[in-house]
Design a protein around this motif. Structure first.
Motif, PDB file in Angstrom:
ATOM      1  N   ARG A 277     -86.628  -3.359  -6.669  1.00 22.28           N
ATOM      2  CA  ARG A 277     -86.738  -4.905  -6.988  1.00 22.28           C
ATOM      3  C   ARG A 277     -85.202  -5.511  -6.956  1.00 22.28           C
ATOM      4  O   ARG A 277     -85.009  -6.531  -7.043  1.00 22.28           O
ATOM      5  CB  ARG A 277     -87.278  -5.073  -8.365  1.00 22.28           C
ATOM      6  CG  ARG A 277     -88.847  -4.960  -8.326  1.00 22.28           C
ATOM      7  CD  ARG A 277     -89.538  -6.115  -7.458  1.00 22.28           C
ATOM      8  NE  ARG A 277     -89.707  -7.209  -8.472  1.00 22.28           N
ATOM      9  CZ  ARG A 277     -89.044  -8.522  -8.094  1.00 22.28           C
ATOM     10  NH1 ARG A 277     -88.305  -8.669  -7.202  1.00 22.28           N
ATOM     11  NH2 ARG A 277     -89.199  -9.502  -9.121  1.00 22.28           N
ATOM     12  N   GLU A 278     -84.196  -4.581  -7.007  1.00 22.68           N
ATOM     13  CA  GLU A 278     -82.925  -5.024  -6.955  1.00 22.68           C
ATOM     14  C   GLU A 278     -82.507  -5.830  -5.536  1.00 22.68           C
ATOM     15  O   GLU A 278     -81.690  -6.715  -5.403  1.00 22.68           O
ATOM     16  CB  GLU A 278     -81.977  -4.031  -6.933  1.00 22.68           C
ATOM     17  CG  GLU A 278     -81.842  -3.268  -8.402  1.00 22.68           C
ATOM     18  CD  GLU A 278     -80.990  -2.270  -8.509  1.00 22.68           C
ATOM     19  OE1 GLU A 278     -80.336  -1.786  -7.479  1.00 22.68           O
ATOM     20  OE2 GLU A 278     -80.970  -1.390  -9.707  1.00 22.68           O
TER      21      GLU A 278
ATOM     22  N   TYR B 133     -93.816  -7.384 -10.072  1.00 22.19           N
ATOM     23  CA  TYR B 133     -93.123  -8.575 -10.354  1.00 22.19           C
ATOM     24  C   TYR B 133     -92.300  -8.405 -11.763  1.00 22.19           C
ATOM     25  O   TYR B 133     -91.132  -8.847 -11.856  1.00 22.19           O
ATOM     26  CB  TYR B 133     -94.268  -9.530 -10.459  1.00 22.19           C
ATOM     27  CG  TYR B 133     -93.627 -10.845 -11.193  1.00 22.19           C
ATOM     28  CD1 TYR B 133     -92.875 -11.828 -10.254  1.00 22.19           C
ATOM     29  CD2 TYR B 133     -93.822 -11.237 -12.350  1.00 22.19           C
ATOM     30  CE1 TYR B 133     -92.538 -13.069 -10.716  1.00 22.19           C
ATOM     31  CE2 TYR B 133     -93.342 -12.236 -12.749  1.00 22.19           C
ATOM     32  CZ  TYR B 133     -92.579 -13.399 -12.152  1.00 22.19           C
ATOM     33  OH  TYR B 133     -92.208 -14.443 -12.570  1.00 22.19           O
ATOM     34  N   ALA B 134     -93.021  -7.609 -12.795  1.00 17.78           N
ATOM     35  CA  ALA B 134     -92.189  -7.833 -14.292  1.00 17.78           C
ATOM     36  C   ALA B 134     -90.919  -6.903 -14.277  1.00 17.78           C
ATOM     37  O   ALA B 134     -89.910  -7.312 -14.772  1.00 17.78           O
ATOM     38  CB  ALA B 134     -93.089  -7.091 -15.126  1.00 17.78           C
ATOM     39  N   LEU B 135     -90.805  -5.775 -13.261  1.00 22.30           N
ATOM     40  CA  LEU B 135     -89.695  -5.067 -13.132  1.00 22.30           C
ATOM     41  C   LEU B 135     -88.527  -5.756 -12.516  1.00 22.30           C
ATOM     42  O   LEU B 135     -87.558  -5.207 -12.387  1.00 22.30           O
ATOM     43  CB  LEU B 135     -90.082  -3.850 -12.405  1.00 22.30           C
ATOM     44  CG  LEU B 135     -90.987  -2.677 -13.473  1.00 22.30           C
ATOM     45  CD1 LEU B 135     -91.285  -1.674 -12.625  1.00 22.30           C
ATOM     46  CD2 LEU B 135     -90.037  -2.099 -14.463  1.00 22.30           C
TER      47      LEU B 135
ATOM     48  N   ALA C 204     -92.259 -12.714 -16.898  1.00 23.30           N
ATOM     49  CA  ALA C 204     -92.243 -11.440 -16.804  1.00 23.30           C
ATOM     50  C   ALA C 204     -93.176 -10.525 -17.739  1.00 23.30           C
ATOM     51  O   ALA C 204     -93.804  -9.450 -17.328  1.00 23.30           O
ATOM     52  CB  ALA C 204     -90.955 -10.666 -16.590  1.00 23.30           C
ATOM     53  N   LEU C 205     -92.993 -10.937 -18.841  1.00 25.70           N
ATOM     54  CA  LEU C 205     -93.531 -10.127 -20.081  1.00 25.70           C
ATOM     55  C   LEU C 205     -95.169 -10.454 -20.039  1.00 25.70           C
ATOM     56  O   LEU C 205     -95.988  -9.527 -20.270  1.00 25.70           O
ATOM     57  CB  LEU C 205     -93.029 -10.626 -21.388  1.00 25.70           C
ATOM     58  CG  LEU C 205     -91.708 -10.305 -22.205  1.00 25.70           C
ATOM     59  CD1 LEU C 205     -91.208 -10.866 -23.119  1.00 25.70           C
ATOM     60  CD2 LEU C 205     -92.060  -8.693 -22.307  1.00 25.70           C
TER      61      LEU C 205
END
Length: 307
Positions: A183-184, A246-248, A16-17
């Protein structure tokens, strides 16, 4: 489903980073491409999202096949609608800012989004900003200020563009919060595609209005012009917004918004390389301050998920 960073294992957080940093770099290219395009600001904003739809649709289908998830019957949830509206506002004022002030100014004001993420997150969601995030934000803001120190001028030529940039930061802050909420329950590709449909419709009306009533150029005049717009869509939108979505799914919106300060750093470097806007030693120190601030605010992953 997204995973809170407090409970995210390292093998989840690091991808994710990586996606977050790559997304910031992809978005940093957009000011240069907008400057190089030969269409009006609203037209370039429209093409950025509209030309991205085929790429995003293909990604969404791949995501669905890999996850084997049941397709949601509710394509446009409230969170996705809010994301599309927020991003439309972000691009509307962002593209105006790029053409009415310097690259450094427009990027800096756009990256004040963490201020709005923290403020709105506190007011609307009852979240508190952690001390490390607060200190990191101070360093990032100081570094961002150093980047624009030379180019910032309190003149009519820049003030309007700076105001547009400030509005961009507000809408971008809302965007972080709405994507995090979406994103949840939904995948990154699903959210990015459907919010882009909403944004495309709104920006199409803005671009058509600017073309009809103000004579702004709607269509590129050459194959090179079309290529620039395709690159804007594929790199800055599919790459930038897709990787951010994607990261969030793993990282908190506050930290993610701080990493976007890298956009100001990279945009200033590209403005120096491509457009000849010089970088001073003070701006170099500002870049280091941004990197240090991001490092201070970095999330800490636990080795195992709790519960």
């Amino acid at each position: 489903m997204s995973v809170s960073v407090d409970n995210a294992p390292a093998n989840t957080m690091w991808p994710a980073l990586t996606a977050l940093v790559a997304g910031a770099l992809a978005m940093a290219i957009s000011p240069i491409l907008v400057r190089l395009s030969d269409v009006g600001p609203f037209a370039s904003a429209f093409y950025r999202v509209f030309l991205a739809l085929p790429f995003l649709f293909a990604w969404m289908r791949i995501e669905q096949r890999r996850s084997k998830a049941v397709v949601s019957k509710k394509r446009f949830s409230p969170a996705v609608i809010a994301t599309g509206l927020a991003f439309a506002g972000d691009l509307f004022f962002w593209h105006l800012a790029i053409l009415n002030t310097t690259i450094a100014n427009s990027t800096f004001f756009a990256t004040t989004a963490p201020l709005w993420v923290g403020l709105l997150g506190w007011i609307m969601l009852g979240r508190r900003v952690t001390p490390s995030s607060a200190v990191g934000l101070v360093f990032c803001l100081a570094g961002g200020g150093a980047l624009i120190w030379r180019s910032f001028e309190l003149s009519p030529d820049h003030l309007l563009g700076d105001f547009y940039g400030a509005l961009t930061g507000l809408f971008f802050g809302i965007y972080f919060l709405t994507v995090e909420r979406a994103r949840e329950t939904e995948g990154a590709a699903w959210i990015t595609f459907h919010m882009t449909v909403i944004t495309s419709v709104l920006l199409a009306m803005a671009a058509a209005g600017a073309w009809i009533f103000y004579g702004q150029q709607m269509f590129p005049s050459s194959a090179t012009g079309w290529l620039i717009l395709v690159c804007l869509a594929a790199i800055s939108h599919v790459g930038g917004q897709g990787l951010l979505s994607y990261a969030l799914g793993t990282l908190p919106s506050m930290f993610s918004s701080l990493v976007i300060f890298m956009e100001a750093l990279v945009a200033s470097a590209l403005a120096w390389l491509v457009l000849g806007e010089a970088i001073t030693p003070l701006q170099g120190l500002g870049g280091l301050a941004i990197l240090f601030g991001i490092w201070l605010a970095r999330p800490q992953a636990r080795a195992r998920r709790s519960g």
